[in-house]
Design an enzyme around this catalytic site. Structure first.
Site, short mmCIF file in Angstrom:
data_model
loop_
_atom_site.label_atom_id
_atom_site.label_comp_id
_atom_site.label_asym_id
_atom_site.label_seq_id
_atom_site.Cartn_x
_atom_site.Cartn_y
_atom_site.Cartn_z
N TYR A 64 0.85 -1.20 0.00
CA TYR A 64 0.00 0.00 0.00
C TYR A 64 0.89 1.26 0.00
O TYR A 64 1.82 1.36 0.83
CB TYR A 64 -0.87 -0.07 1.25
CG TYR A 64 -1.80 1.09 1.48
CD1 TYR A 64 -2.83 1.39 0.59
CD2 TYR A 64 -1.67 1.89 2.62
CE1 TYR A 64 -3.68 2.45 0.82
CE2 TYR A 64 -2.53 2.94 2.87
CZ TYR A 64 -3.54 3.22 1.96
OH TYR A 64 -4.38 4.27 2.20
N LYS A 85 -12.21 -0.47 5.69
CA LYS A 85 -12.67 -1.18 4.49
C LYS A 85 -13.81 -2.14 4.86
O LYS A 85 -14.86 -1.71 5.27
CB LYS A 85 -11.50 -1.88 3.82
CG LYS A 85 -10.24 -0.97 3.68
CD LYS A 85 -10.40 0.11 2.62
CE LYS A 85 -9.32 1.20 2.67
NZ LYS A 85 -7.95 0.76 2.55
#
Ligand SMILES: *Cc1c(COP(=O)(O)O)cnc(C)c1O
Length: 393
Positions: free
Chosen positions: A111, A208
């Site tokens: 990420y 998320k």
């Protein structure tokens, strides 16, 4: 009694109605000051540092502990720690195990902000980072130095979805007494349990799928017994607390995680298979497709796939990609993912890869398959491709 299955844990862990007037969900405790009746009790709380008893709001309230207990049961760890965002979880996980002069092995497909943290903050404090190919497996042994303290994994990789051979890397790390940290945001502990394969710390951006409704920011770390104390200390030292309302909402999201993920998975695969047949698409990057290079590892170690994947378009100009994406009706364009809604995002990993090359490739579009009717999602993409073709001729 048999150990309950994951879907049963999702529903029941971290709840105790009998302790809360029969109410199904835990109450939301807003707290800063926690009072103690005596000097003795105050000192006992200071000394004991019981992770499920608060001595100050920053270390959590019973609402925080309910969420931590539920996620810990799913990950199969010693304890979980809730922090204010996924990035805060990454900061805590790295800072817990390194000091000036140490070395970190970081997967090249990590990420983006994790990478920035290594290149800026860690570098400033004298911690060096080597990026490694996500496909390295046991070959990671050749990159280990005497001062290597952490191997950081993320599987599948951000934007390009390469799978990592977690057991092979863990075997090398264990032999050299190196702490392993894995970003498990994509799979969630319902589809992958890193600690069961020997990983020391599993972390999630609960922003998320755990919360699942695009309305809060949160990170959750889960450690085995050996890795927990240093992690807890780092979380406390960084003041990385999360508020009780967000903890409540994350728990509420968690209760439906299993049914949501099943649907994200099905729709994601439906879209991926349809996209594979399209003449505009060069490649679909989805580890649960049998001809994906990551499929054997996914099949071996994972019990499901979430709804996030990518497509690589055949070479086409930026304006054509924009014409396709700008007109989509049911796909939002924005960062983050894991909510109930579909998303489509243009992305370019070429500038943030150093150990592997992403060059001379077509434009990449990351797709999050939401909970809408798949037929509407396909029809929307079909119209998008028509706009793309019209703008590229
Ligand atoms: C979004 C994301 C993060 C960061 O989480 P935030 O909650 O946005 O800070 C970390 N890792 C992965 C894989 C992510 O997708």
């Amino acid at each position: 009694m048999d150990k309950p299955k994951p879907d049963t844990i999702v529903v029941n862990a971290g709840r105790d109605p009998a302790a809360n007037h029969g109410v199904v969900n835990p109450p939301v405790y807003h707290a800063s000051t926690i009072l103690f009746p005596t000097v003795e009790a105050l000192h006992a709380a200071q000394k004991q540092r019981n992770p499920t008893k608060s001595r100050y709001g920053r270390y959590g309230t019973p609402t925080t502990f309910a969420l931590e207990e539920a996620v810990c049961a799913l990950e199969g760890g010693h304890h979980s720690i809730v922090v204010g965002s996924g990035v805060a979880a990454i900061v805590v996980a790295l800072m817990a195990y390194v000091k000036s002069g140490d070395h970190v092995l970081m997967v090249d497909t990590v990420y983006g902000p994790s990478r920035r943290l290594c290149d800026t903050v860690l570098a400033r404090f004298g911690v060096s980072t080597t990026y490694y190919d996500p496909g390295i497996g046991g070959g990671i042994a050749t990159l280990i130095r005497d001062n290597t303290k952490v191997i950081f994994l993320e599987s599948p990789g951000s934007l390009t979805f390469e799978m990592q051979d977690v057991p092979a890397i863990v075997a090398v790390a264990k032999a050299r007494k190196i702490t392993t940290v894995l970003d498990n945001t994509w799979a969630t502990p319902l589809f992958f349990r890193p600690l069961s394969l020997g990983v020391d710390v599993s972390l999630l951006s609960a922003t998320k799928y755990i919360s699942g409704h695009s309305d809060l920011m949160m990170g959750i770390l889960t450690a085995n017994e050996a890795a927990y104390p240093a992690l807890r200390r780092a979380a406390d030292d960084f003041g990385a607390a999360s508020g009780p309302d967000d903890c409540y909402m994350a728990l509420r999201g968690l209760r439906t995680l299993s049914v949501r993920l099943q649907r994200h998975q099905e729709t994601g695969l439906t879209l991926a298979r349809w996209l594979k047949q399209r003449p505009e698409v060069a490649r679909v990057l989805h580890p649960a497709l049998p001809d994906d290079p990551g499929y054997p590892i996914w099949k071996r170690d994972y019990t499901g796939a979430s709804g996030l994947f990518a497509i690589e378009l055949k070479p086409v100009g930026e304006a054509s990609v924009a014409a396709m994406l700008d007109g989509l009706e049911f796909y939002g364009m924005g960062y983050s993912w894991g909510g109930f809604e579909s998303l489509a995002l243009p992305s370019d990993p070429s500038a943030i890869r150093t150990a592997t090359a992403w060059k001379d490739r077509g434009p990449l579009i990351r797709i999050h398959a939401g909970l809408e009717d798949p037929a509407d999602l396909i029809a929307d993409l079909e119209k998008g491709f028509a706009r793309l073709r019209k703008n590229s001729s």
